[in-house]
Design an enzyme around this catalytic site. Structure first.
Site, PDB file in Angstrom:
ATOM      1  N   THR A  20       0.806  -1.219   0.000  1.00 13.17           N
ATOM      2  CA  THR A  20       0.000   0.000   0.000  1.00 13.17           C
ATOM      3  C   THR A  20       0.840   1.269   0.000  1.00 13.17           C
ATOM      4  O   THR A  20       2.033   1.266   0.312  1.00 13.17           O
ATOM      5  CB  THR A  20      -0.923   0.040   1.233  1.00 13.17           C
ATOM      6  OG1 THR A  20      -0.126   0.136   2.416  1.00 13.17           O
ATOM      7  CG2 THR A  20      -1.814  -1.184   1.304  1.00 13.17           C
ATOM      8  N   ASP A  21       0.155   2.367  -0.327  1.00 10.09           N
ATOM      9  CA  ASP A  21       0.760   3.684  -0.196  1.00 10.09           C
ATOM     10  C   ASP A  21       0.504   4.194   1.220  1.00 10.09           C
ATOM     11  O   ASP A  21      -0.042   3.465   2.057  1.00 10.09           O
ATOM     12  CB  ASP A  21       0.213   4.638  -1.267  1.00 10.09           C
ATOM     13  CG  ASP A  21      -1.293   4.857  -1.177  1.00 10.09           C
ATOM     14  OD1 ASP A  21      -1.907   4.569  -0.129  1.00 10.09           O
ATOM     15  OD2 ASP A  21      -1.869   5.328  -2.177  1.00 10.09           O
ATOM     16  N   ALA A  22       0.841   5.417   1.485  1.00 10.46           N
ATOM     17  CA  ALA A  22       0.704   5.967   2.836  1.00 10.46           C
ATOM     18  C   ALA A  22      -0.748   6.028   3.306  1.00 10.46           C
ATOM     19  O   ALA A  22      -1.018   6.054   4.505  1.00 10.46           O
ATOM     20  CB  ALA A  22       1.325   7.365   2.895  1.00 10.46           C
TER      21      ALA A  22
END
Length: 145
Positions: A20-22
């Protein structure tokens, strides 16, 4: 890209932090890894693991073309199903129709064309007859929707 095919194989997977991203949403490039794992595990389930193909057939597959359609995001901790279906089999290439689903909902779909490559020279080559015939028998004749 909207081909309707019955999957031959489905690989369950979970979304981890590394995917995932942030914001906890699956980074778009991770879908490519999910799709690759599903194709590899499908081949293994047929008795054609990647190392066995190299050792026994001097054969590897290389992605030649890929089209992705992202519909909805997958998120951290989601349980996903990544499907594999054979859309078209040719003597030296195979086209897969794949989907990433969560609770039956299609999040992403892909058409992936792989080329059969000689493991030593990296030149295109024909699929071994037995593999070609097995793949041909599993090919879907689905229509575009």
């Amino acid at each position: 890209m909207g081909t309707v095919v019955m999957p031959l194989f489905s690989l369950p997977t979970r979304v981890y932090w590394e995917d995932t991203d942030a914001g906890g949403v699956v980074y778009h490039a991770r879908y490519v890894a999910f799709l690759e794992r599903a194709r590899s595990e499908w081949m293994r389930s047929l008795g054609y693991g990647q190392q066995a193909m190299i050792d026994g057939q001097d054969l590897v597959f290389a992605v030649r073309d890929m089209q992705l359609d992202f519909r909805w995001p997958a998120r951290l901790d989601d349980a996903l199903e990544v499907t594999v279906a054979l859309a078209r089999v040719r003597r030296a290439s195979v086209e897969f129709a794949q989907e990433v689903r969560r609770d039956g909902e299609r999040l992403a779909s892909a058409r992936v064309r792989v080329a059969a490559i000689d493991a030593r020279s990296f030149r295109p080559r024909a699929l071994p007859d037995q593999l070609y015939e097995q793949f041909k028998s599993l090919e879907s004749n689905a229509e575009q929707d």
